[in-house]
Enzyme design. Structure first.
Site, PDB file in Angstrom:
ATOM      1  N   GLU A  84     -13.566 -11.300 -58.749  1.00  0.00           N
ATOM      2  CA  GLU A  84     -13.671 -12.769 -58.656  1.00  0.00           C
ATOM      3  C   GLU A  84     -15.109 -13.241 -58.462  1.00  0.00           C
ATOM      4  O   GLU A  84     -15.459 -14.352 -58.860  1.00  0.00           O
ATOM      5  CB  GLU A  84     -12.784 -13.314 -57.523  1.00  0.00           C
ATOM      6  CG  GLU A  84     -13.191 -12.962 -56.093  1.00  0.00           C
ATOM      7  CD  GLU A  84     -12.599 -11.664 -55.580  1.00  0.00           C
ATOM      8  OE1 GLU A  84     -12.299 -10.771 -56.410  1.00  0.00           O
ATOM      9  OE2 GLU A  84     -12.449 -11.501 -54.352  1.00  0.00           O
TER      10      GLU A  84
ATOM     11  N   MET B  46      -5.259  -3.491 -53.954  1.00  0.00           N
ATOM     12  CA  MET B  46      -5.127  -2.179 -54.593  1.00  0.00           C
ATOM     13  C   MET B  46      -4.524  -1.182 -53.603  1.00  0.00           C
ATOM     14  O   MET B  46      -3.683  -0.367 -53.965  1.00  0.00           O
ATOM     15  CB  MET B  46      -6.483  -1.668 -55.084  1.00  0.00           C
ATOM     16  CG  MET B  46      -6.399  -0.254 -55.620  1.00  0.00           C
ATOM     17  SD  MET B  46      -7.859   0.270 -56.511  1.00  0.00           S
ATOM     18  CE  MET B  46      -8.349   1.673 -55.517  1.00  0.00           C
TER      19      MET B  46
ATOM     20  N   GLN C  27     -27.533 -45.815 -43.701  1.00  0.00           N
ATOM     21  CA  GLN C  27     -28.793 -46.327 -43.133  1.00  0.00           C
ATOM     22  C   GLN C  27     -29.146 -45.566 -41.860  1.00  0.00           C
ATOM     23  O   GLN C  27     -30.282 -45.141 -41.661  1.00  0.00           O
ATOM     24  CB  GLN C  27     -28.656 -47.807 -42.784  1.00  0.00           C
ATOM     25  CG  GLN C  27     -28.450 -48.708 -43.984  1.00  0.00           C
ATOM     26  CD  GLN C  27     -28.208 -50.147 -43.543  1.00  0.00           C
ATOM     27  OE1 GLN C  27     -28.742 -50.592 -42.533  1.00  0.00           O
ATOM     28  NE2 GLN C  27     -27.404 -50.866 -44.292  1.00  0.00           N
TER      29      GLN C  27
ATOM     30  N   CYS D 280      -8.914  -5.067 -54.075  1.00  0.00           N
ATOM     31  CA  CYS D 280      -9.346  -4.391 -52.852  1.00  0.00           C
ATOM     32  C   CYS D 280      -8.137  -4.047 -51.978  1.00  0.00           C
ATOM     33  O   CYS D 280      -7.420  -3.105 -52.289  1.00  0.00           O
ATOM     34  CB  CYS D 280     -10.378  -5.252 -52.135  1.00  0.00           C
ATOM     35  SG  CYS D 280     -11.486  -4.280 -51.113  1.00  0.00           S
TER      36      CYS D 280
ATOM     37  N   HIS E 239     -14.161  -6.449 -56.265  1.00  0.00           N
ATOM     38  CA  HIS E 239     -13.745  -7.856 -56.290  1.00  0.00           C
ATOM     39  C   HIS E 239     -14.242  -8.518 -57.577  1.00  0.00           C
ATOM     40  O   HIS E 239     -15.380  -8.990 -57.616  1.00  0.00           O
ATOM     41  CB  HIS E 239     -14.355  -8.608 -55.094  1.00  0.00           C
ATOM     42  CG  HIS E 239     -13.781  -8.213 -53.779  1.00  0.00           C
ATOM     43  ND1 HIS E 239     -12.767  -8.917 -53.177  1.00  0.00           N
ATOM     44  CD2 HIS E 239     -14.078  -7.182 -52.955  1.00  0.00           C
ATOM     45  CE1 HIS E 239     -12.457  -8.335 -52.020  1.00  0.00           C
ATOM     46  NE2 HIS E 239     -13.237  -7.287 -51.867  1.00  0.00           N
TER      47      HIS E 239
ATOM     48  N   PRO F 140     -23.497 -46.333 -42.149  1.00  0.00           N
ATOM     49  CA  PRO F 140     -23.692 -44.928 -41.767  1.00  0.00           C
ATOM     50  C   PRO F 140     -24.839 -44.276 -42.544  1.00  0.00           C
ATOM     51  O   PRO F 140     -25.589 -43.463 -41.997  1.00  0.00           O
ATOM     52  CB  PRO F 140     -22.349 -44.277 -42.114  1.00  0.00           C
ATOM     53  CG  PRO F 140     -21.358 -45.391 -42.148  1.00  0.00           C
ATOM     54  CD  PRO F 140     -22.125 -46.605 -42.601  1.00  0.00           C
TER      55      PRO F 140
ATOM     56  N   ARG G 282     -14.098  -0.527 -46.734  1.00  0.00           N
ATOM     57  CA  ARG G 282     -14.357   0.768 -46.110  1.00  0.00           C
ATOM     58  C   ARG G 282     -13.431   1.853 -46.670  1.00  0.00           C
ATOM     59  O   ARG G 282     -13.819   2.991 -46.821  1.00  0.00           O
ATOM     60  CB  ARG G 282     -14.097   0.711 -44.604  1.00  0.00           C
ATOM     61  CG  ARG G 282     -15.136   0.004 -43.824  1.00  0.00           C
ATOM     62  CD  ARG G 282     -15.065   0.291 -42.326  1.00  0.00           C
ATOM     63  NE  ARG G 282     -16.152  -0.458 -41.722  1.00  0.00           N
ATOM     64  CZ  ARG G 282     -16.075  -1.745 -41.408  1.00  0.00           C
ATOM     65  NH1 ARG G 282     -14.953  -2.407 -41.577  1.00  0.00           N
ATOM     66  NH2 ARG G 282     -17.118  -2.370 -40.894  1.00  0.00           N
TER      67      ARG G 282
HETATM   68  N1  GLN Z   1      -9.491  -3.648 -45.405  1.00  0.00           N
HETATM   69  C1  GLN Z   1      -9.772  -2.895 -46.579  1.00  0.00           C
HETATM   70  C2  GLN Z   1     -11.009  -2.019 -46.427  1.00  0.00           C
HETATM   71  O1  GLN Z   1     -11.798  -2.203 -45.551  1.00  0.00           O
HETATM   72  C3  GLN Z   1      -9.915  -3.788 -47.789  1.00  0.00           C
HETATM   73  C4  GLN Z   1     -11.088  -4.711 -47.711  1.00  0.00           C
HETATM   74  C5  GLN Z   1     -10.994  -5.841 -48.676  1.00  0.00           C
HETATM   75  O2  GLN Z   1      -9.933  -6.134 -49.193  1.00  0.00           O
HETATM   76  N2  GLN Z   1     -12.082  -6.542 -48.901  1.00  0.00           N
HETATM   77  O3  GLN Z   1     -11.220  -1.120 -47.195  1.00  0.00           O
END
Ligand code: GLN
Length: 566
Positions: A526, A399, A207, A396, A524, A205, A477
């Site tokens: 992370e 929260m 080659q 996000c 976020h 594969p 949002r």
């Molecule tokens: N849905 C939520 C918002 O638009 C949270 C978005 C998210 O967790 N990235 O605010």
């Protein structure tokens, strides 16, 4: 290749080298991790590196794609919604990516078509070659110009032979003609499968795949072969012969249990030496990988472990929460423990066994998400965490969950919710900002990218970061509703992080006398976590989970070999 004297790393200013990474045989070979690992090695040798990913699909960016299609949407500092490989790039090289780092076919076509509509092509027929390929080449050059780095590493998504990736391959075929062949290198990643009944590794594969690439006009300068075990000298020589390469340019990328070991495997294979000394004829300082050896060593030696329940909607595909899982691992490395992620489908919370599992968890994490499905399950998970004093981190949407749960069950606002879930809620604790209400387009219209976050004195989050202002990345949002903020605060919710003007709530937490660790962020964390520098909120979640496990005597001493973490 033209001969030229070896140059020291310091004298390359103004001259960028371009490394292109293609993949063959099958998809999911880990091209992103291979690219990131090469990036890491070059950084360790003293060079500045930027990585870039080309995705052959027509979506303008992955922001509107379901996480089940391509895994998580990564967010860059400058607010691009990008492929998750950019997360690997950042974690491995410790350099931020940007909007220029992820280019899709849709993005390229979008630019060319807009230009055509403006009449910029002055009556010409607009074609894949040269207009689309020119725009692709332009994006590669842009990357080099915007960051003035020593190396741009460009990963071409998809597999050689796909119809979709042809314009990208054609563009990188042309590229050396523009900048000079000696500034470019093509690295091809393939699979050398083990055929059990024959008891052999098969090179055919590889080659074929190299031939396919050659047919397009690209002769690879290095072939990196994924395989279950180390390739023998004989197999390497065979591949080298067919690919017209010296045997050192055939790299054995055997499977490893931990992605962070890949740079070490590549180093042992001499990948960086070959790239720098043999191919580009550059001099470079010796690599220092002690930090990475320590990280991977600590990860594999960890004897304690904690269990973190991750409650989400896309738990059947771990890649949907890739950066979250990686950040947990970084935190684990920091504390010298292994983090076991218990995946909890938010729609199953409320079922007896799932609730029992949550109550036994050492920590509960609710990551970001969209839409109402499973939201009530998440509320219940947050309630369990709050009432049973289990460490909780909400991100996000996590929260929004924490705030809605607190409003309902502590602040006496029955039916409190986010208007994303229930537009008719009597207590819209989470709502759109007035300026967001007008927006109809879905793609790229959220609050995206890094913004300053003011951390208030004498709060947990301020203490954790050790700084008064931090920059963290957003993708959302909805916001905490300022009309109900005071009421939440007087019931005991601490809004410990805000935008600098205090208009937007960024972090909420419970006081230490109320809960050992209950904290949620609108941003976020992370995305900025690194193996050698875990994101503070993850570090603390895992630290609190360890303490929780100790009090409930649930820390498991491992007696057997640790299982592979991915
Ligand atoms: N849905 C939520 C918002 O638009 C949270 C978005 C998210 O967790 N990235 O605010």
């Amino acid at each position: 290749m033209a001969q030229h004297p070896r140059r020291a790393a310091t004298s390359t200013a103004g001259e960028t080298r371009f490394i292109f990474i293609t993949g063959g045989v099958v998809s999911s070979l880990g091209k992103g991790i291979a690219a990131a690992s090469i990036g890491r090695l070059l950084v360790t040798r003293g060079f500045e590196v930027q990585l870039q990913k080309f995705d052959p699909y027509i979506n303008v960016d992955p922001g509107t794609m379901s996480p089940y299609q391509h895994g998580e949407v990564f967010v860059t500092e400058d607010g691009a919604e990008a492929d998750l490989d950019l997360g690997h790039y950042e974690r491995f090289t410790d350099a931020n990516t940007s909007r220029a780092s992820n280019v899709t076919a849709g993005g390229i076509y979008n630019t060319v078509i807009r230009r055509e509509r403006r009449g910029d092509y002055l009556g010409a027929t607009v074609q894949v070659v040269p207009h689309i390929t020119d725009e692709i080449k332009q994006r590669i050059r842009l990357m080099a110009e915007s960051s003035e780095v020593d190396f741009v590493i460009t990963e071409i998504g998809g597999t050689v032979g796909d119809i979709e990736s042809l314009p990208f391959l054609e563009a990188i075929r042309q590229f050396p003609v523009d900048v000079g062949r000696r500034c470019c290198m093509f690295i091809h990643l393939t699979l050398v499968p083990y055929i059990g009944h024959a008891g052999e590794l098969k090179t055919k594969p590889t080659q074929h795949s190299v031939n396919e690439l050659r047919r397009i006009g690209i002769a690879p300068d290095m072939v990196v072969c994924r395989s279950e075990s180390l390739l023998s000298g004989e197999i390497r020589r065979k591949i080298a012969l067919f690919a017209s390469l010296p045997v050192q340019a055939v790299v054995s990328a055997r499977d490893v249990p931990d992605i962070y070991q890949v740079p070490l495997v590549f180093r042992a294979e001499g990948v960086d030496d070959y790239i720098l000394h043999e191919h580009f004829e550059l001099e470079a300082k010796a690599p220092d990988l002690r930090c990475w050896e320590a990280i991977t060593g600590r990860a594999s030696e960890a004897r304690r472990s904690v269990r973190i329940a991750l409650v989400g909607k896309y738990v059947k595909l771990a890649d949907a929460y890739l950066s979250v899982v990686e950040a947990l691992r970084h935190a684990g490395v920091h504390h010298g423990c292994k983090v076991e992620v218990e995946w909890v489908d938010s729609e199953s919370v409320g079922e007896e066994d799932v609730d029992a599992m949550l109550t036994r968890a050492d920590g509960i994490l609710i990551p970001g998400g969209f839409g109402g499905r499973g939201f009530e399950g998440k509320i219940r998970a947050a309630q369990i965490a709050r009432e049973l004093r289990i460490p909780y981190l909400g991100i996000c949407l996590g929260m929004h969950v924490a705030v809605s749960e607190f409003a309902r069950h502590v602040a006496g606002m029955e039916g409190a919710n986010s208007t994303e879930m229930d537009p008719e809620t009597p207590f819209a604790v989470i709502d759109l900002l007035p300026e967001q209400k007008e927006i109809a387009d879905m793609g790229g219209t959220m609050r995206l990218g890094a913004d300053p976050v003011k951390l208030h004195d004498s709060t947990r989050v301020r203490e954790l970061y050790g700084e008064a202002v931090v920059y963290e990345r957003h993708r959302h949002r909805y916001e905490v509703n300022n009309h109900l903020r005071r009421r939440l605060e007087s019931a005991g919710l601490v809004c410990s992080g805000t935008s600098p003007d205090e208009r937007l709530v960024e972090v909420v937490e419970l006081r230490p006398d109320q809960h050992p660790f209950f904290l949620a962020s609108q941003y976020h964390p992370e995305f900025k976590s690194r193996p050698e520098r875990p994101a503070p909120l993850f570090r603390e979640l895992v630290g609190a989970a360890l303490a929780h496990a100790r009090t409930t005597e649930r820390t498991t001493e491992r007696t057997t070999e640790p299982a592979p973490s991915r």
